[in-house]
Design a protein around this motif. Structure first.
Motif: not given
Length: 101
Positions: A78-81
């Motif tokens: 997933x893409x991190x913040x």
């Protein structure tokens, strides 16, 4: 001892070790297969597996493993913040004057 004879010696040992390992693995596997077969006809005949049982055993395990690895990959990729870049303006509030010493 020269370098050439050392190379031949180690190559011979590697070939011998590989052949011995293969032979021992083959013998142990064959022994396990012989131990699984009954020695006489007094033993009851084992029920054979149906084609569906074999497909579920091998195909189901393979598909289940594929789904598990895919799920793990989806959950970990997933893409991190990434927070927004800090602004250059300083926010001041009442009473936030610099302290004097």
């Amino acid at each position: 001892m020269t370098t050439a004879s050392t190379t031949v010696s180690t190559t011979g040992r590697r070939v011998f070790t590989g052949a011995l390992t293969f032979l021992l693995t083959f013998l142990v596997g064959a022994t396990a297969a012989v131990a699984d077969t009954p020695l006489s006809d007094d033993w009851p005949v084992k029920e054979s597996r149906s084609t569906l049982d074999i497909l579920l055993l091998f195909g189901g395990g393979t598909i289940g493993l594929f789904v598990l690895i895919s799920l793990f990959a989806v959950l970990t990729a997933r893409t991190n913040y990434v927070p927004p870049a800090p602004s250059q303006d300083l926010a001041t509030t009442a009473g936030s004057d610099a302290a004097t010493h």
